[in-house]
Scaffold this motif. Structure first.
Motif, short mmCIF file in Angstrom:
data_model
loop_
_atom_site.label_atom_id
_atom_site.label_comp_id
_atom_site.label_asym_id
_atom_site.label_seq_id
_atom_site.Cartn_x
_atom_site.Cartn_y
_atom_site.Cartn_z
N ALA A 53 49.01 38.91 55.67
CA ALA A 53 48.69 39.96 54.70
C ALA A 53 47.24 39.84 54.26
CB ALA A 53 49.63 39.88 53.49
N ALA A 54 46.81 38.63 53.96
CA ALA A 54 45.42 38.42 53.51
C ALA A 54 44.43 38.75 54.63
CB ALA A 54 45.23 36.99 53.02
N ALA A 55 44.72 38.30 55.84
CA ALA A 55 43.80 38.51 56.97
C ALA A 55 43.71 39.98 57.35
CB ALA A 55 44.23 37.67 58.17
N THR A 56 44.84 40.66 57.46
CA THR A 56 44.79 42.06 57.87
C THR A 56 44.15 42.92 56.79
OG1 THR A 56 47.08 42.41 57.14
CG2 THR A 56 46.73 41.92 59.47
N CYS A 57 44.43 42.61 55.54
CA CYS A 57 43.80 43.36 54.44
C CYS A 57 42.28 43.19 54.49
CB CYS A 57 44.36 42.89 53.11
SG CYS A 57 43.75 43.84 51.70
N TYR A 58 41.83 41.95 54.70
CA TYR A 58 40.39 41.68 54.73
C TYR A 58 39.71 42.41 55.90
CZ TYR A 58 35.91 39.46 55.36
OH TYR A 58 34.57 39.26 55.55
N ILE A 59 40.26 42.27 57.11
CA ILE A 59 39.56 42.83 58.27
C ILE A 59 39.59 44.36 58.26
CG2 ILE A 59 41.43 42.79 59.99
CD1 ILE A 59 39.17 41.59 61.92
N ILE A 60 40.68 44.95 57.76
CA ILE A 60 40.74 46.41 57.64
C ILE A 60 39.76 46.90 56.58
CG2 ILE A 60 42.21 48.34 56.90
CD1 ILE A 60 44.55 46.84 58.32
N THR A 61 39.69 46.19 55.45
CA THR A 61 38.75 46.55 54.38
C THR A 61 37.32 46.44 54.89
OG1 THR A 61 40.30 45.81 52.68
CG2 THR A 61 37.98 45.97 52.04
N LEU A 62 37.00 45.34 55.59
CA LEU A 62 35.66 45.16 56.13
C LEU A 62 35.33 46.26 57.14
CD1 LEU A 62 33.02 43.62 56.38
CD2 LEU A 62 34.17 42.09 58.02
N GLY A 63 36.27 46.57 58.02
CA GLY A 63 36.04 47.63 59.00
C GLY A 63 35.74 48.97 58.35
N ALA A 64 36.49 49.30 57.30
CA ALA A 64 36.26 50.55 56.58
C ALA A 64 34.89 50.57 55.91
CB ALA A 64 37.36 50.78 55.55
N MET A 65 34.49 49.43 55.35
CA MET A 65 33.18 49.35 54.69
C MET A 65 32.05 49.49 55.70
SD MET A 65 33.78 46.30 51.96
CE MET A 65 34.01 46.76 50.25
N ILE A 66 32.20 48.86 56.86
CA ILE A 66 31.18 48.96 57.91
C ILE A 66 31.07 50.41 58.38
CG2 ILE A 66 30.70 48.34 60.32
CD1 ILE A 66 31.79 45.51 59.62
N GLU A 67 32.20 51.07 58.52
CA GLU A 67 32.19 52.48 58.94
C GLU A 67 31.51 53.35 57.89
OE1 GLU A 67 35.52 55.12 60.95
OE2 GLU A 67 35.92 54.84 58.80
N ARG A 68 31.87 53.18 56.61
CA ARG A 68 31.25 53.98 55.54
C ARG A 68 29.75 53.75 55.45
NH1 ARG A 68 36.02 52.83 52.74
NH2 ARG A 68 35.06 51.17 51.56
N ALA A 69 29.32 52.52 55.72
CA ALA A 69 27.89 52.20 55.67
C ALA A 69 27.16 52.66 56.93
CB ALA A 69 27.70 50.70 55.47
N GLU A 70 27.92 53.17 57.90
CA GLU A 70 27.36 53.64 59.17
C GLU A 70 26.57 52.57 59.90
OE1 GLU A 70 25.31 57.31 58.28
OE2 GLU A 70 27.21 58.36 57.89
N LEU A 71 27.09 51.35 59.86
CA LEU A 71 26.46 50.26 60.60
C LEU A 71 26.87 50.35 62.07
CD1 LEU A 71 26.90 47.24 58.16
CD2 LEU A 71 24.98 48.82 58.37
#
Length: 148
Positions: A53-71
């Protein structure tokens, strides 16, 4: 604000070394005590489920943030480690350590790389599961970041 409901059904035949089952809308698996704790080690267990739960939440959250930041993301993966302490018969989930490996495409700028560093840290405090266990389980990061 809408509330989302998630449901789980658990079956347990009784006894410490039994094997049960859990089922949600998208997951069905056997459960038991892990062999590290002298259990049968069939299916998954609460320790792995919390880590998952902790790992999937973190990596999905990070992926969404990277996408929003257009990196310009090249690759992202992660391993995570859960540390459980058993002292005088008391079992405590001490720590979760995430080891994210993130690389940006070679056209990434230094400013984008610096932004990635900040997002790697921010994703942990933004993750719903991290906030849920805050104060009970230490969560730390050991990232490996690069431009490819």
């Amino acid at each position: 604000m809408p509330k989302h409901h998630f449901n789980l059904t658990a079956e347990w035949p009784g006894g410490r070394n039994s094997v049960g089952q859990i089922e949600t809308d998208r997951l069905k698996t056997e459960i038991s005590i892990p062999p590290e704790m002298d259990g049968p080690g069939i299916g998954t267990n609460p320790d792995e489920m919390l880590l998952g739960a902790a790992a999937t939440c973190y990596i999905i959250t990070l992926g969404a943030m990277i996408e929003r930041a257009e990196l310009p993301l090249h690759e992202m993966s992660m391993t995570s480690e859960g540390i459980v302490d058993v002292t005088k018969g008391v079992i405590s989930y001490d720590e979760i350590i995430h080891h994210p490996v993130v690389s940006l495409k070679n056209e990434a700028t230094e400013a984008q790389f610096e932004k990635l560093k900040k997002l790697v840290e921010k994703a942990e405090s933004s993750c719903m599961i991290s906030r849920a266990v805050q104060g009970n389980v230490k969560i730390s990061l050991d990232p490996s970041l690069s431009i490819q």
